[in-house]
Design an enzyme around this catalytic site. Structure first.
Site, PDB file in Angstrom:
ATOM      1  N   ARG A  51       5.664   7.981   4.139  1.00  0.00           N
ATOM      2  CA  ARG A  51       6.881   7.423   3.558  1.00  0.00           C
ATOM      3  C   ARG A  51       7.164   6.005   4.054  1.00  0.00           C
ATOM      4  O   ARG A  51       7.467   5.109   3.262  1.00  0.00           O
ATOM      5  CB  ARG A  51       8.090   8.327   3.879  1.00  0.00           C
ATOM      6  CG  ARG A  51       8.274   9.489   2.935  1.00  0.00           C
ATOM      7  CD  ARG A  51       8.891  10.664   3.660  1.00  0.00           C
ATOM      8  NE  ARG A  51       8.014  11.114   4.737  1.00  0.00           N
ATOM      9  CZ  ARG A  51       6.964  11.919   4.530  1.00  0.00           C
ATOM     10  NH1 ARG A  51       6.715  12.382   3.336  1.00  0.00           N
ATOM     11  NH2 ARG A  51       6.182  12.276   5.529  1.00  0.00           N
ATOM     12  N   THR A  52       7.104   5.815   5.365  1.00  0.00           N
ATOM     13  CA  THR A  52       7.464   4.503   5.909  1.00  0.00           C
ATOM     14  C   THR A  52       6.528   3.421   5.392  1.00  0.00           C
ATOM     15  O   THR A  52       6.963   2.369   4.900  1.00  0.00           O
ATOM     16  CB  THR A  52       7.454   4.534   7.447  1.00  0.00           C
ATOM     17  OG1 THR A  52       8.372   5.530   7.901  1.00  0.00           O
ATOM     18  CG2 THR A  52       7.851   3.190   8.017  1.00  0.00           C
ATOM     19  N   LYS A  80     -12.883  -1.568  18.647  1.00  0.00           N
ATOM     20  CA  LYS A  80     -13.888  -2.325  19.384  1.00  0.00           C
ATOM     21  C   LYS A  80     -13.367  -2.769  20.752  1.00  0.00           C
ATOM     22  O   LYS A  80     -14.073  -3.432  21.501  1.00  0.00           O
ATOM     23  CB  LYS A  80     -14.309  -3.562  18.588  1.00  0.00           C
ATOM     24  CG  LYS A  80     -14.877  -3.250  17.207  1.00  0.00           C
ATOM     25  CD  LYS A  80     -15.161  -4.547  16.445  1.00  0.00           C
ATOM     26  CE  LYS A  80     -15.661  -4.274  15.039  1.00  0.00           C
ATOM     27  NZ  LYS A  80     -15.873  -5.529  14.272  1.00  0.00           N
ATOM     28  N   ARG A 101       3.789  -0.084  13.166  1.00  0.00           N
ATOM     29  CA  ARG A 101       4.027   1.223  13.790  1.00  0.00           C
ATOM     30  C   ARG A 101       2.961   1.428  14.863  1.00  0.00           C
ATOM     31  O   ARG A 101       1.775   1.175  14.629  1.00  0.00           O
ATOM     32  CB  ARG A 101       3.963   2.362  12.774  1.00  0.00           C
ATOM     33  CG  ARG A 101       3.957   3.743  13.437  1.00  0.00           C
ATOM     34  CD  ARG A 101       4.140   4.868  12.444  1.00  0.00           C
ATOM     35  NE  ARG A 101       5.522   4.922  11.997  1.00  0.00           N
ATOM     36  CZ  ARG A 101       6.033   5.945  11.295  1.00  0.00           C
ATOM     37  NH1 ARG A 101       5.264   6.972  10.955  1.00  0.00           N
ATOM     38  NH2 ARG A 101       7.289   5.934  10.921  1.00  0.00           N
ATOM     39  N   HIS A 129      13.234   3.741  15.711  1.00  0.00           N
ATOM     40  CA  HIS A 129      12.778   3.674  14.325  1.00  0.00           C
ATOM     41  C   HIS A 129      13.907   3.045  13.508  1.00  0.00           C
ATOM     42  O   HIS A 129      14.563   3.719  12.711  1.00  0.00           O
ATOM     43  CB  HIS A 129      12.455   5.080  13.821  1.00  0.00           C
ATOM     44  CG  HIS A 129      11.595   5.120  12.587  1.00  0.00           C
ATOM     45  ND1 HIS A 129      11.326   4.005  11.836  1.00  0.00           N
ATOM     46  CD2 HIS A 129      10.965   6.144  11.963  1.00  0.00           C
ATOM     47  CE1 HIS A 129      10.557   4.345  10.814  1.00  0.00           C
ATOM     48  NE2 HIS A 129      10.327   5.633  10.864  1.00  0.00           N
TER      49      HIS A 129
END
Length: 307
Positions: A51-52, A80, A101, A129
């Site tokens: 959703r985000t 890496k 995120r 959030h």
């Protein structure tokens, strides 16, 4: 730190929150435009999201901007051994805004320290959030007609639930009353209870999701017990099914009650609640588009009311 970054809801004032709500209302009425024409937004998702990520990317697309980035860190140079600092500085060469995120608490704050490009925190571990909080506030405002003097019940994972932590911090301006419903293992962390006391926010704490709690609520905010936050699988199994909302439990609830959930849900809201007019979680997710359009334009210093 770019002053238009949004790392924590605590970084912005009451007036800025109200401005974002007005912007969200505007974008709900005018979701499509070209006000981001020529702008590039990078979405860096070091942790899974549906959703985000999709709502941020849809917000950019509907405003006429372009998206770069990744949704799977396995496709980035972090596998890496590239440091977060180097990733942020590299992406800053290409983008006007970074939406990020990360699984580590404080990662978004750190990102603001190594670049002048504005950063939007799309979730950092169990910490904050803020974009979810803005869509939650917009959903509450739309359904209740106000933000002040509401009784809000938070249920489930209050220990790791970054959405409830951000909500507490945002609601300090609006004289809420909170019910914290959680097991002892997933109780609201002490630091957030101390925050409530310092800000004069009323709250009760209980392990019992009782009819009295339900029937006194204007908002019930259910949360998923997050398997990914547990290092001990046995602890997760012990607490995952403690709280579940069923339609029959709403029989004597207030007419204005609305059920919110940041989603995804597992089994904490039974599907028999979905057809109840008090269920609002799918509309809540839709509101995320407008709230994030508001946040993006603020981050880029664009005032939609002047265009």
């Amino acid at each position: 730190m770019n002053t238009h970054s949004l790392v924590s809801i605590a970084d912005i004032s009451k007036e800025e929150i109200l401005d974002l709500l007005e912007r969200a209302k505007y974008f709900e009425q005018h979701p499509n435009s070209k006000i981001l024409d020529g702008k590039v937004v990078a979405t860096l998702f070091f942790e899974p999201s549906t959703r985000t990520r999709l709502s941020f990317e849809t917000a950019v697309n509907r405003l006429g901007g372009r998206i770069i980035g990744f949704s799977d860190p396995g496709t980035s140079s972090s596998v890496k051994g590239e440091t977060l600092k180097d990733t942020i500085k590299m992406v800053s060469n290409y983008a006007d805004l970074i939406v990020m995120r990360h699984f580590l608490e404080g990662a978004a704050r750190y990102a603001t320290e190594v670049t002048d490009v504005p950063i939007i925190n799309a979730g950092d571990g169990a910490n904050q959030h803020p974009s979810q909080t803005m869509l939650d506030l917009y959903s509450i405002y739309k359904t209740q007609g106000r933000l002040t003097d509401l009784t809000i019940t938070l249920v489930g994972d209050l220990k790791y639930g970054r959405t409830v932590h951000s909500m507490l911090m945002a609601m300090k301006y609006f004289k809420p009353r909170f019910n914290f419903v959680a097991s002892h293992e997933l109780a609201m962390p002490q630091e957030y209870k101390e925050f409530c006391r310092a800000e004069g926010i009323e709250f009760t704490e209980t392990t019992d999701f009782s009819p009295e709690v339900i029937n006194s609520s204007d908002i019930i905010y259910m949360t998923r017990v997050q398997r990914e936050r547990f290092s001990d699988p046995l602890e997760y199994e012990r607490v995952k099914d403690l709280y579940a909302l069923h339609n029959a439990m709403l029989a004597n609830s207030r007419d204005n009650l609305r059920i919110l959930h940041p989603l995804p849900r597992v089994n904490e809201i039974d599907i028999d609640v979905d057809d109840n007019p008090k269920a609002y979680y799918f509309e809540q997710a839709r509101n995320g588009l407008f709230a994030r359009q508001a946040i993006i334009t603020r981050a880029l210093g664009i005032n939609p009311f002047e265009l």
